[in-house]
Design a protein around this motif. Structure first.
Motif, PDB file in Angstrom:
ATOM      1  N   SER A 119       0.799  -1.219   0.000  1.00  0.00           N
ATOM      2  CA  SER A 119       0.000   0.000   0.000  1.00  0.00           C
ATOM      3  C   SER A 119       0.835   1.274   0.000  1.00  0.00           C
ATOM      4  O   SER A 119       0.282   2.365  -0.049  1.00  0.00           O
ATOM      5  N   ASP A 120       2.166   1.168   0.057  1.00  0.00           N
ATOM      6  CA  ASP A 120       3.003   2.358  -0.012  1.00  0.00           C
ATOM      7  C   ASP A 120       2.806   3.032  -1.371  1.00  0.00           C
ATOM      8  O   ASP A 120       2.967   2.391  -2.416  1.00  0.00           O
ATOM      9  N   PRO A 121       2.419   4.317  -1.404  1.00  0.00           N
ATOM     10  CA  PRO A 121       2.090   4.961  -2.680  1.00  0.00           C
ATOM     11  C   PRO A 121       3.196   4.893  -3.725  1.00  0.00           C
ATOM     12  O   PRO A 121       2.926   4.652  -4.910  1.00  0.00           O
ATOM     13  N   GLY A 122       4.445   5.093  -3.313  1.00  0.00           N
ATOM     14  CA  GLY A 122       5.544   5.062  -4.276  1.00  0.00           C
ATOM     15  C   GLY A 122       5.753   3.679  -4.856  1.00  0.00           C
ATOM     16  O   GLY A 122       5.906   3.513  -6.073  1.00  0.00           O
ATOM     17  N   PHE A 140      -0.099   5.512 -22.249  1.00  0.00           N
ATOM     18  CA  PHE A 140       0.437   5.780 -20.917  1.00  0.00           C
ATOM     19  C   PHE A 140      -0.583   6.593 -20.136  1.00  0.00           C
ATOM     20  O   PHE A 140      -1.551   7.111 -20.698  1.00  0.00           O
ATOM     21  N   ALA A 141      -0.357   6.690 -18.841  1.00  0.00           N
ATOM     22  CA  ALA A 141      -1.305   7.407 -17.985  1.00  0.00           C
ATOM     23  C   ALA A 141      -0.563   8.234 -16.954  1.00  0.00           C
ATOM     24  O   ALA A 141       0.471   7.814 -16.432  1.00  0.00           O
ATOM     25  N   THR A 142      -1.083   9.411 -16.670  1.00  0.00           N
ATOM     26  CA  THR A 142      -0.607  10.176 -15.522  1.00  0.00           C
ATOM     27  C   THR A 142      -1.517   9.848 -14.341  1.00  0.00           C
ATOM     28  O   THR A 142      -2.686   9.502 -14.519  1.00  0.00           O
ATOM     29  N   CYS A 143      -0.967   9.945 -13.135  1.00  0.00           N
ATOM     30  CA  CYS A 143      -1.737   9.509 -11.972  1.00  0.00           C
ATOM     31  C   CYS A 143      -1.159  10.102 -10.690  1.00  0.00           C
ATOM     32  O   CYS A 143       0.049  10.302 -10.572  1.00  0.00           O
ATOM     33  N   THR A 144      -2.035  10.392  -9.753  1.00  0.00           N
ATOM     34  CA  THR A 144      -1.635  10.684  -8.376  1.00  0.00           C
ATOM     35  C   THR A 144      -2.302   9.658  -7.486  1.00  0.00           C
ATOM     36  O   THR A 144      -3.507   9.408  -7.607  1.00  0.00           O
ATOM     37  N   PHE A 145      -1.516   9.051  -6.593  1.00  0.00           N
ATOM     38  CA  PHE A 145      -2.085   8.111  -5.615  1.00  0.00           C
ATOM     39  C   PHE A 145      -1.766   8.629  -4.216  1.00  0.00           C
ATOM     40  O   PHE A 145      -0.618   8.960  -3.914  1.00  0.00           O
ATOM     41  N   MET A 146      -2.801   8.695  -3.372  1.00  0.00           N
ATOM     42  CA  MET A 146      -2.640   9.123  -1.987  1.00  0.00           C
ATOM     43  C   MET A 146      -3.138   8.040  -1.042  1.00  0.00           C
ATOM     44  O   MET A 146      -4.117   7.348  -1.346  1.00  0.00           O
ATOM     45  N   ALA A 191      10.932   2.845 -13.077  1.00  0.00           N
ATOM     46  CA  ALA A 191      10.772   4.223 -12.596  1.00  0.00           C
ATOM     47  C   ALA A 191      10.490   4.246 -11.098  1.00  0.00           C
ATOM     48  O   ALA A 191       9.825   3.357 -10.551  1.00  0.00           O
ATOM     49  N   ALA A 192      11.020   5.271 -10.427  1.00  0.00           N
ATOM     50  CA  ALA A 192      10.797   5.455  -8.992  1.00  0.00           C
ATOM     51  C   ALA A 192       9.865   6.634  -8.769  1.00  0.00           C
ATOM     52  O   ALA A 192       9.885   7.616  -9.533  1.00  0.00           O
ATOM     53  N   TYR A 193       9.065   6.546  -7.717  1.00  0.00           N
ATOM     54  CA  TYR A 193       8.080   7.576  -7.402  1.00  0.00           C
ATOM     55  C   TYR A 193       8.213   7.972  -5.935  1.00  0.00           C
ATOM     56  O   TYR A 193       7.754   7.251  -5.042  1.00  0.00           O
ATOM     57  N   PRO A 194       8.864   9.103  -5.671  1.00  0.00           N
ATOM     58  CA  PRO A 194       9.056   9.552  -4.281  1.00  0.00           C
ATOM     59  C   PRO A 194       7.724   9.795  -3.582  1.00  0.00           C
ATOM     60  O   PRO A 194       6.733  10.197  -4.206  1.00  0.00           O
ATOM     61  N   VAL A 195       7.716   9.572  -2.282  1.00  0.00           N
ATOM     62  CA  VAL A 195       6.514   9.778  -1.461  1.00  0.00           C
ATOM     63  C   VAL A 195       6.686  11.045  -0.630  1.00  0.00           C
ATOM     64  O   VAL A 195       7.725  11.251   0.003  1.00  0.00           O
ATOM     65  N   THR A 196       5.672  11.894  -0.647  1.00  0.00           N
ATOM     66  CA  THR A 196       5.660  13.110   0.171  1.00  0.00           C
ATOM     67  C   THR A 196       4.516  13.003   1.168  1.00  0.00           C
ATOM     68  O   THR A 196       3.423  12.570   0.806  1.00  0.00           O
ATOM     69  N   ARG A 197       4.769  13.410   2.405  1.00  0.00           N
ATOM     70  CA  ARG A 197       3.762  13.308   3.460  1.00  0.00           C
ATOM     71  C   ARG A 197       3.194  14.678   3.826  1.00  0.00           C
ATOM     72  O   ARG A 197       3.927  15.650   3.937  1.00  0.00           O
ATOM     73  N   TYR A 198       1.893  14.693   3.996  1.00  0.00           N
ATOM     74  CA  TYR A 198       1.174  15.901   4.392  1.00  0.00           C
ATOM     75  C   TYR A 198       0.280  15.559   5.580  1.00  0.00           C
ATOM     76  O   TYR A 198       0.054  14.394   5.901  1.00  0.00           O
ATOM     77  N   ARG A 199      -0.254  16.611   6.196  1.00  0.00           N
ATOM     78  CA  ARG A 199      -1.212  16.409   7.283  1.00  0.00           C
ATOM     79  C   ARG A 199      -2.501  17.143   6.937  1.00  0.00           C
ATOM     80  O   ARG A 199      -2.488  18.308   6.553  1.00  0.00           O
TER      81      ARG A 199
END
Length: 276
Positions: A119-122, A140-146, A191-199
């Motif tokens: 379940s880790d987004p990256g 191809f597809a662009t995507c954001t996963f949270m 490809a790698a996808y860094p994970v950023t955390r928000y609150r």
């Protein structure tokens, strides 16, 4: 002296016109059937309901833009993961045809299936990228996963060539997320996808969207994003619920003169936080 065409020539011309007309009608009917099938695929792939829990408020709006015989491949999704957290995705497939609609379904289903394993987004975007490449498609597809933890209100985000999200807080702050991101899905192996955390603050919102909401012939991307930032900021300060904000954002999309689908997914929180 005038030469008068024979009746046979006129009959032949009429016959050719009838043949061409029949062929054009048959081709239009085939294209219409393809569009109807693509629309059915779109509707069938969108979620029937949204998860709830611990003060989380989700709202969506989706406005398909059919241009002639073209259909886009935007999608949104929200589901509860095995660990109790909420998975949220939004994206856009390259192309405007039945193949794009079918590919959209593959991406969405792939994300859901792989989320039960990691379940880790990256990591999830990396696995989905490898899966799509293995299918051998040219799309191809662009995507954001949270990934949202309702108990701590921590949002973990990874982007694959997609637009940034918009955020706003109840104390009047608002802006655009600045996570690094990676390439679109289905383009680059490994490809790698860094994970950023928000609150997600109480009374705050995050707005996930596709480019049909903020970019088009009548508006540049930066102007469209600024428009959503203003709407989100007003909504958070005024205590507007997530559904009303989603409706306002999709309404604002009419100003961009877009010829693409437009999808909006709003994430809000109005309940007390439980310490882990």
């Amino acid at each position: 002296m005038f030469r008068i065409g024979s009746t046979d020539d006129g009959d032949e011309l009429l016959a050719r016109l009838r043949t061409l007309t029949a062929q054009a009608r048959a081709q239009a009917e085939v294209q219409r059937s393809r569009v109807e099938l693509a629309i059915a695929l779109q509707r069938g792939m969108l979620p029937r309901g949204l998860p709830v829990g611990d003060g989380v408020r989700l709202a969506v709006r989706y406005s398909p833009a059919y241009q002639g015989l073209n259909v886009g491949g935007d999608w949104y999704d929200a589901f509860t993961m095995p660990d109790g957290r909420i998975g949220l995705s939004i994206g856009d497939v390259q192309g405007h045809n039945i193949e794009a609609a079918a590919f959209m379904g593959q991406v969405r289903v792939g994300l859901r299936a792989l989320a039960s394993v990691d379940s880790d987004p990256g990591e999830l975007l990396s696995r989905t990228n490898d899966l799509l490449l293995s299918l051998g498609s040219d799309l191809f597809a662009t995507c954001t996963f949270m990934r949202l933890d309702p108990s701590t209100r921590v949002l973990e985000s990874a982007r694959a060539g997609h637009l940034p999200c918009v955020w706003a807080t109840a104390d009047g702050r608002s802006g655009i997320t600045e996570d690094e991101g990676g390439p679109p899905l289905g383009v680059l192996p490994g490809a790698a996808y860094p994970v950023t955390r928000y609150r997600l603050d109480t009374g705050g919102v995050f707005v996930m969207l596709t480019d049909g909401v903020v970019e088009g012939p009548s508006m540049r991307l930066d102007e469209g994003l600024d428009q959503v930032v203003r709407l989100a900021g007003i909504a958070a300060v005024a205590g507007m619920d997530a559904d009303a904000l989603a409706a306002a954002v999709i309404k604002g999309a009419e100003r961009v003169g877009h010829d693409d689908d437009a999808a909006v997914l709003v994430i809000g929180h109005d309940g007390p936080v439980t310490q882990p």
